[in-house]
Design a protein around this motif. Sequence first.
Motif, PDB file in Angstrom:
ATOM      1  N   THR A 175       0.869  -1.133  -0.130  1.00 40.32           N
ATOM      2  CA  THR A 175      -0.055  -0.101  -0.005  1.00 40.32           C
ATOM      3  C   THR A 175       0.998   1.313  -0.093  1.00 40.32           C
ATOM      4  O   THR A 175       1.814   1.654   0.983  1.00 40.32           O
ATOM      5  CB  THR A 175      -1.004   0.132   1.214  1.00 40.32           C
ATOM      6  N   GLU A 232       1.312   4.640   0.707  1.00 35.97           N
ATOM      7  CA  GLU A 232       0.555   5.578   1.481  1.00 35.97           C
ATOM      8  C   GLU A 232       0.926   7.027   1.307  1.00 35.97           C
ATOM      9  O   GLU A 232      -0.131   7.815   1.120  1.00 35.97           O
ATOM     10  CB  GLU A 232       1.216   5.378   2.949  1.00 35.97           C
ATOM     11  N   SER A 233       1.996   7.544   1.076  1.00 44.94           N
ATOM     12  CA  SER A 233       2.340   8.836   0.779  1.00 44.94           C
ATOM     13  C   SER A 233       3.783   9.007   0.053  1.00 44.94           C
ATOM     14  O   SER A 233       4.463   8.137   0.044  1.00 44.94           O
ATOM     15  CB  SER A 233       2.367   9.761   1.988  1.00 44.94           C
ATOM     16  N   LYS A 243       2.483  14.453 -10.009  1.00 46.20           N
ATOM     17  CA  LYS A 243       1.888  13.418  -9.650  1.00 46.20           C
ATOM     18  C   LYS A 243       3.004  12.542  -8.905  1.00 46.20           C
ATOM     19  O   LYS A 243       3.399  11.671  -9.901  1.00 46.20           O
ATOM     20  CB  LYS A 243       0.949  12.663 -10.709  1.00 46.20           C
ATOM     21  N   ASP A 251       0.885   5.497 -12.262  1.00 44.73           N
ATOM     22  CA  ASP A 251      -0.255   5.322 -11.510  1.00 44.73           C
ATOM     23  C   ASP A 251       0.101   4.657 -10.054  1.00 44.73           C
ATOM     24  O   ASP A 251      -0.870   4.404  -9.186  1.00 44.73           O
ATOM     25  CB  ASP A 251      -1.417   4.689 -12.139  1.00 44.73           C
ATOM     26  N   ALA A 256       0.247   7.736  -4.513  1.00 39.12           N
ATOM     27  CA  ALA A 256      -0.266   7.692  -3.152  1.00 39.12           C
ATOM     28  C   ALA A 256      -1.686   7.111  -3.328  1.00 39.12           C
ATOM     29  O   ALA A 256      -2.582   7.555  -4.049  1.00 39.12           O
ATOM     30  CB  ALA A 256      -0.202   9.044  -2.445  1.00 39.12           C
ATOM     31  N   GLY A 257      -1.946   6.136  -2.368  1.00 38.84           N
ATOM     32  CA  GLY A 257      -3.223   5.618  -2.358  1.00 38.84           C
ATOM     33  C   GLY A 257      -3.441   4.350  -3.138  1.00 38.84           C
ATOM     34  O   GLY A 257      -4.498   3.387  -3.059  1.00 38.84           O
ATOM     35  N   THR A 258      -2.548   4.046  -4.080  1.00 39.93           N
ATOM     36  CA  THR A 258      -2.450   2.846  -5.068  1.00 39.93           C
ATOM     37  C   THR A 258      -2.019   1.584  -4.014  1.00 39.93           C
ATOM     38  O   THR A 258      -1.131   1.621  -3.342  1.00 39.93           O
ATOM     39  CB  THR A 258      -1.580   2.897  -6.202  1.00 39.93           C
ATOM     40  N   THR A 284      -6.101   1.149  -8.207  1.00 36.72           N
ATOM     41  CA  THR A 284      -5.893   2.794  -7.776  1.00 36.72           C
ATOM     42  C   THR A 284      -7.105   3.058  -7.057  1.00 36.72           C
ATOM     43  O   THR A 284      -8.215   2.780  -7.186  1.00 36.72           O
ATOM     44  CB  THR A 284      -6.209   3.496  -9.126  1.00 36.72           C
ATOM     45  N   PRO A 285      -6.882   4.344  -6.463  1.00 38.75           N
ATOM     46  CA  PRO A 285      -7.928   4.785  -5.387  1.00 38.75           C
ATOM     47  C   PRO A 285      -9.283   5.684  -6.022  1.00 38.75           C
ATOM     48  O   PRO A 285     -10.168   5.829  -5.372  1.00 38.75           O
ATOM     49  CB  PRO A 285      -7.263   5.595  -4.386  1.00 38.75           C
TER      50      PRO A 285
END
Length: 319
Positions: free
Chosen positions: A84, A86-87, A143, A175, A178-180, A237-238
């Motif tokens: 995961t 996160e950031s 990004k 992609d 973050a969040g993926t 992806t989120p």
Amino acid sequence: MCQACDYTIHGAQHHFGWDNAIPPTETVAPGATILFHCRDSSAGQLGPASTVADIETLDFGQINPVSGPIYVDGARPGDVLKITLESFKPRVEDGKGWGWTANIPGFGLLADQFPDPALNIWTYDADSLAPALWGSTGRVPLKPFAGTIGVAPAEPGPHSIVPPRRVGGNLDIRDLAAGTVLYLPVEVDGALFSVGDTHAAQGDGEVCGTAIESPMDVVITLDLVKDQPLKMPRFTTPGPVTRHLDTKGYEVTTGVGPDLMSGARDAVAGMVDLLTAEHGMSAVEAYMLVSTCGDLRISEIVDMPNWVVSFYFPRSVFE
């Protein structure tokens, strides 16, 4: 510092290439959250004050350092490592985030057309991630993501860091931000996970061979999935993945023919020609720019004998 992180992997704790004999920097339990201080893809050979002369002296044995490896307790061949993202936080120099994009002779989709080195140094706001300035009028949306992320292969090493693999590696998928959540097949005990080659921005294809290469602090949570064999990397992806570039539409060039690689080259070359004509930049400047924000797409692959490859350049960069 990451208050929620269980471990920190410092910039000096990196390696080059993949080799399952490299000792792990940490052993963690599934579910651990780790802060990685990732170096840029030149491993510090390039910096905010670099010039094009530095491209000619790059040591390719020191390209794409990855932080780690991390031994995940209980990971066994046949398992899946759940990663995961996160950031991503750009590391700053003189109060600014920074990065570089280069044309490296012999490297890139149009290497035969661009034999001379070129370099662009970027600066940007590391907190707001507002678009980075290109020249006096261009602005490239940012990004952050990890270009190289993977686990050790079963085959004895060392193996080059450059090509991607079924266990990840130099995937350069923009992609993976973050969040993926990324899933990778485990081939050795402990998985031996590493990450690096962080980018502030990249177009799909990374056509000149480099993106906005930028050092970053990356927070990642590692977990295990048992009894679900995986042949190749996959990810979730989120949310939407292109909206940050869609505001003004696109200029699109194409390549049509029986070979996808030739079609890709024609599509990119067509965009380089278009940007040089419309914006007065040099061809190599256009080539580097489109690598950071333009997208190669396979538009058609069923109407034999010819296939269509399209190159999308976001008009928002100049409007």
